[in-house]
Design a protein around this motif. Structure first.
Motif, PDB file in Angstrom:
ATOM      1  N   ALA A  32     131.849 -49.771  12.126  1.00  0.00           N
ATOM      2  CA  ALA A  32     131.874 -49.805  13.585  1.00  0.00           C
ATOM      3  C   ALA A  32     130.507 -49.345  14.081  1.00  0.00           C
ATOM      4  CB  ALA A  32     132.979 -48.888  14.121  1.00  0.00           C
ATOM      5  N   GLU A  43     129.099 -47.005  15.393  1.00  0.00           N
ATOM      6  CA  GLU A  43     129.107 -45.576  15.689  1.00  0.00           C
ATOM      7  C   GLU A  43     128.277 -44.852  14.644  1.00  0.00           C
ATOM      8  OE1 GLU A  43     133.214 -44.710  15.502  1.00  0.00           O
ATOM      9  OE2 GLU A  43     133.739 -45.954  17.232  1.00  0.00           O
ATOM     10  N   ARG A  44     127.747 -43.697  15.010  1.00  0.00           N
ATOM     11  CA  ARG A  44     126.803 -43.006  14.153  1.00  0.00           C
ATOM     12  C   ARG A  44     127.404 -42.679  12.793  1.00  0.00           C
ATOM     13  NH1 ARG A  44     124.607 -37.382  16.308  1.00  0.00           N
ATOM     14  NH2 ARG A  44     126.823 -36.925  15.982  1.00  0.00           N
ATOM     15  N   ASP A  45     128.600 -42.065  12.766  1.00  0.00           N
ATOM     16  CA  ASP A  45     129.194 -41.666  11.486  1.00  0.00           C
ATOM     17  C   ASP A  45     129.537 -42.882  10.634  1.00  0.00           C
ATOM     18  OD1 ASP A  45     128.945 -39.046  12.249  1.00  0.00           O
ATOM     19  OD2 ASP A  45     131.035 -38.822  12.872  1.00  0.00           O
ATOM     20  N   VAL A  62     127.160 -47.062  26.843  1.00  0.00           N
ATOM     21  CA  VAL A  62     127.778 -47.309  25.533  1.00  0.00           C
ATOM     22  C   VAL A  62     126.984 -48.358  24.768  1.00  0.00           C
ATOM     23  CG1 VAL A  62     129.809 -48.250  24.375  1.00  0.00           C
ATOM     24  CG2 VAL A  62     130.096 -46.625  26.244  1.00  0.00           C
ATOM     25  N   ARG A  72     123.818 -46.837  23.441  1.00  0.00           N
ATOM     26  CA  ARG A  72     124.065 -45.952  22.303  1.00  0.00           C
ATOM     27  C   ARG A  72     124.337 -46.776  21.041  1.00  0.00           C
ATOM     28  NH1 ARG A  72     127.602 -43.146  24.577  1.00  0.00           N
ATOM     29  NH2 ARG A  72     129.507 -44.058  23.747  1.00  0.00           N
ATOM     30  N   GLU A  73     125.157 -47.830  21.168  1.00  0.00           N
ATOM     31  CA  GLU A  73     125.428 -48.683  20.008  1.00  0.00           C
ATOM     32  C   GLU A  73     124.156 -49.353  19.511  1.00  0.00           C
ATOM     33  OE1 GLU A  73     128.508 -51.390  21.071  1.00  0.00           O
ATOM     34  OE2 GLU A  73     130.089 -49.870  21.054  1.00  0.00           O
ATOM     35  N   THR A  81     122.129 -46.926  17.397  1.00  0.00           N
ATOM     36  CA  THR A  81     122.680 -46.718  16.051  1.00  0.00           C
ATOM     37  C   THR A  81     122.415 -47.932  15.170  1.00  0.00           C
ATOM     38  OG1 THR A  81     124.873 -47.528  16.737  1.00  0.00           O
ATOM     39  CG2 THR A  81     124.464 -45.165  16.896  1.00  0.00           C
TER      40      THR A  81
END
Length: 436
Positions: free
Chosen positions: A256, A258-260, A383, A386-387, A390
């Motif tokens: 996904a 997302e960072r993690d 959002v 941010r995506e 990453t």
């Protein structure tokens, strides 16, 4: 994603040399849906496909219109095109039972299957699920019945447990502890009894206290019955490992934005490279988008603040006509705030055509509604930004990895139409890359 190489899915699925596609990644990133969508698209493009899932949520069966999945491949109906799609869900214990039944004579197989330690091992020993997933993959490939096998790997916190599990289980079954337990049975007769009574008395006494005497006896009985099969576990584990390294296998890392999740994906990519596993690319699921991407978050917030300021100024211009009447004077007209109607005191009549300053019937002004929508858009653009950051970090670390993006859907995928839509989005990477 200007720096990312788009992942071209259709040539990968169409290539007859591609025999196995493995979808791997951390939990909750959409591996099962991705595997099912890839299987459906390959089948509808003419290939005979089987999808092997290890997902306990049974979403795959529901989306494919099957009541339930088990250890036997079941054909999926309503697949368009000339290909075939089959699906199955790994039954860990049943797969272990099949191995025992295939590699032991009937009497020994019955002894093993009824052994309490075996039943615990086959149902929940650490790594058994991952090992059995690879065993089942080896079985499916050996049958040579399908053009393409799509594997949905087990959900796991530790990256690539399914690659390590065959070695771990093989090492356990071929380790010193097991060989010690096997020694008395191998020696046999009085020598074996003497060895058991003298050489192992201290060990069995200690283990008996730790594990319980009955459990230790169950383990020893299991080891004696499985003696002839231990080498087969290691041999098959090595064969499956080589199969995963073969040119006909393609790994897809699913993540996904997302960072993690992308940090975990980077680890997967590095681990696959270290183990010489053929990586096809990264599938990035649930990527957000906007139809008004030209309007930045900053401009949207500025416009919302401007509308709010205009509303505040408008309220300040309202003059109370008479205290306690609920009426205000706006633009020379009397507004009854309780009814929302405007009256012209000069004529004494109401003016239904006159616009209500409160706008919609729920009392929310148009400006206030617009300001709210602008703020929602600003949040969406934040959002997206941010995506994008990453993704850029991942691409900077691994510019050689092709990437396919799948836009976030408004709801869950629960049928073939949804899987088909996912497959189309996976395949449409050239257009989406050009649009970003």
């Amino acid at each position: 994603m200007d720096a990312a190489v788009p992942l071209d899915i259709d040539p990968l699925l169409d290539d007859p040399k591609t025999r196995i596609v493995v979808c791997c990644g951390s939990g909750g990133v959409g591996k099962t849906t991705t595997a099912a969508a890839l299987g459906l698209r390959a089948a509808e493009r003419g290939r005979k496909v089987v999808v092997l899932t290890i997902d306990p949520a049974r979403r795959l069966a529901q989306s494919m219109g099957i009541d339930s999945l088990d250890n036997t491949p079941r054909r999926v109906k309503d697949v368009e095109g000339e290909g075939e799609l089959h699906a199955m869900m790994l039954d860990m214990k049943r797969t272990f039972d099949e191995i025992v039944e295939a590699h032991a004579d009937p009497e020994r197989a019955r002894a093993i299957l009824s052994n309490p330690f075996y039943q615990s091992l086959s149902a929940g020993f650490a790594g058994t699920q991952e090992y059995m997933a690879m065993e089942k993959l080896g079985q499916l490939r050996a049958r040579d019945e399908w053009d393409l096998i799509v594997v949905d790997t087990p959900p796991s916190r530790s990256a690539l447990d399914f690659l390590d599990a065959p070695k771990r289980l093989g090492s356990f079954l071929d380790g010193k502890f097991i060989r010690l337990l096997m020694a008395p049975a191998k020696m046999g007769g009085r020598a074996g009894m003497k060895f058991l009574n003298v050489g192992m008395s201290m060990m069995t006494g200690t283990l008996g206290k730790l594990l319980g005497g009955q459990l230790l006896r169950d383990v020893q009985t299991f080891v004696a019955a499985m003696d002839t099969m231990f080498g087969g576990f290691r041999t098959r584990a090595d064969a499956t490992y080589r199969l995963l390294q073969a040119p006909g296998t393609a790994f897809l890392v699913v993540a996904a934005p997302e960072r993690d999740a992308l940090r975990e994906a980077a680890y997967f990519v590095e681990r696959l490279a270290a183990d010489a596993m053929p990586l096809a690319g990264l599938v990035l699921n649930r990527v957000h988008g906007s139809g008004a991407a030209r309007l930045s978050a900053e401009r949207a917030l500025a416009a919302a603040e401007h509308l709010d300021e205009g509303q505040q100024e408008g309220h300040q211009e309202e003059q109370p006509l008479e205290e306690g009447t609920g009426e205000n004077l706006v633009d020379g007209r009397i507004v009854d705030q309780r009814s929302g109607k405007a009256e012209d005191r000069g004529t004494g009549g109401s003016s239904p055509e006159a616009p209500s300053p409160t706008g919609p019937e729920d009392g929310v002004s148009v400006d206030r509604l617009t300001a709210g929508l602008l703020r929602l858009h600003a949040e969406r653009m934040q959002v997206l930004a941010r995506e994008q950051r990453t993704r850029d970090r991942f691409t900077a670390l691994h510019p050689e990895v092709p990437v396919a993006e799948v836009a976030a859907l408004p709801g869950d995928v629960h049928d073939l139409a949804g899987l088909r839509a996912i497959g189309e989005r996976l395949a449409a990477q050239e257009e989406s890359a050009g649009a970003l």
